[in-house]
Design an enzyme around this catalytic site. Sequence first.
Site, short mmCIF file in Angstrom:
data_model
loop_
_atom_site.label_atom_id
_atom_site.label_comp_id
_atom_site.label_asym_id
_atom_site.label_seq_id
_atom_site.Cartn_x
_atom_site.Cartn_y
_atom_site.Cartn_z
N ASP A 127 -3.90 22.63 0.79
CA ASP A 127 -2.45 22.69 0.63
C ASP A 127 -1.91 23.65 1.69
O ASP A 127 -2.21 24.85 1.65
CB ASP A 127 -2.10 23.18 -0.78
N ARG A 129 1.34 24.16 2.40
CA ARG A 129 2.78 24.38 2.24
C ARG A 129 3.15 25.86 2.13
O ARG A 129 2.39 26.67 1.63
CB ARG A 129 3.29 23.65 0.99
N1 LIG Z 1 -2.78 15.54 1.89
C1 LIG Z 1 -2.39 14.81 0.85
N2 LIG Z 1 -1.12 14.94 0.43
C2 LIG Z 1 -0.74 14.21 -0.64
C3 LIG Z 1 -1.61 13.33 -1.31
N3 LIG Z 1 -0.92 12.75 -2.33
C4 LIG Z 1 0.33 13.27 -2.28
N4 LIG Z 1 0.44 14.14 -1.26
C5 LIG Z 1 1.56 15.00 -0.89
O1 LIG Z 1 1.64 15.98 -1.87
C6 LIG Z 1 2.95 16.52 -1.92
C7 LIG Z 1 3.34 16.61 -3.38
O2 LIG Z 1 2.45 17.52 -3.97
P1 LIG Z 1 1.82 17.31 -5.38
O3 LIG Z 1 0.48 18.01 -5.37
O4 LIG Z 1 1.87 15.85 -5.78
O5 LIG Z 1 2.75 18.03 -6.39
P2 LIG Z 1 3.41 19.42 -6.21
O6 LIG Z 1 4.66 19.18 -5.40
O7 LIG Z 1 2.45 20.44 -5.68
O8 LIG Z 1 3.71 19.85 -7.70
P3 LIG Z 1 4.83 19.30 -8.67
O9 LIG Z 1 6.01 20.19 -8.48
O10 LIG Z 1 4.26 19.44 -10.03
O11 LIG Z 1 5.10 17.87 -8.29
C8 LIG Z 1 3.81 15.61 -1.07
O12 LIG Z 1 4.05 16.27 0.17
C9 LIG Z 1 2.92 14.39 -0.84
O13 LIG Z 1 3.16 13.79 0.41
C10 LIG Z 1 -2.94 13.22 -0.84
O14 LIG Z 1 -3.78 12.53 -1.39
N5 LIG Z 1 -3.28 13.98 0.24
#
Ligand SMILES: Nc1nc2c(ncn2[C@@H]2O[C@H](COP(=O)(O)OP(=O)(O)OP(=O)(O)O)[C@@H](O)[C@H]2O)c(=O)[nH]1
Length: 204
Positions: A127, A129
């Site tokens: 992650d 971010r």
């Molecule tokens: N690298 C990667 N990114 C993903 C994948 N699936 C979704 N994403 C990205 O994950 C991000 C969303 O994160 P999530 O982990 O689904 O959820 P979150 O935002 O951390 O948490 P919530 O607030 O609960 O939704 C978005 O930027 C998506 O593009 C994946 O398999 N691999």
Amino acid sequence: MAFSLERASCRLNTAYGDFQMHGFKDLASGLEHAALCLGDVASPPPVLTRMHSECLTGDAFGSCHCDCGPQLRGALQAIAKEGRGIVLYLRQEGRGIGLLNKIRAYALQEQGADTLDANRLLGLPADARDYGVAAAMLAELGANSIRLMTNNPTKMESLQAHGIQIAERVPLQVGRNRRNGAYLDTKAHRMGHLFDVLREPSDE
Ligand SMILES: Nc1nc2c(ncn2[C@@H]2O[C@H](COP(=O)(O)OP(=O)(O)OP(=O)(O)O)[C@@H](O)[C@H]2O)c(=O)[nH]1
Ligand SMILES: [Zn+2]
């Protein structure tokens, strides 16, 4: 870190309600983020808020690989129902690794890797971010205390570290389907996400 933000604003009438839209350009990164606001978000009580990370595949294309699209729509519906709230739309595709790398990660997942290991196999963080710019956007909007719609505790901790008060976590558990169950379970078991019920019935 202090953020230097350029801002542009307009009304945005949507299927969910009539929002005020603010674009924020982070002058350091050049990334352009968005905030959709409904009602008066600049005064107490704490504002119902969704901090959403860009997911082109889920948000725009209806991908069944994740829960992002249903979460975004669910958040807009919840805010419309309450008559007040904020959706921050952050340009952090693929948990911050970008679209092409996310596509590469999906290709590895086709071969059996889970969402976490696929990023690692690419030599990338699970992650990548950072939520500092989101905190700066909330401060610009006058929303210093929020009720955050999320299952991800890291988002709460990061916003708090950047000076935003989290009055409440509002779970956002929607969008489980027969294709993304393993992905959601990986988020719960390996990434610390808070899912109250791991086997909720499919709602899509
Ligand atoms: N690298 C990667 N990114 C993903 C994948 N699936 C979704 N994403 C990205 O994950 C991000 C969303 O994160 P999530 O982990 O689904 O959820 P979150 O935002 O951390 O948490 P919530 O607030 O609960 O939704 C978005 O930027 C998506 O593009 C994946 O398999 N691999
Ligand atoms: Zn997604």
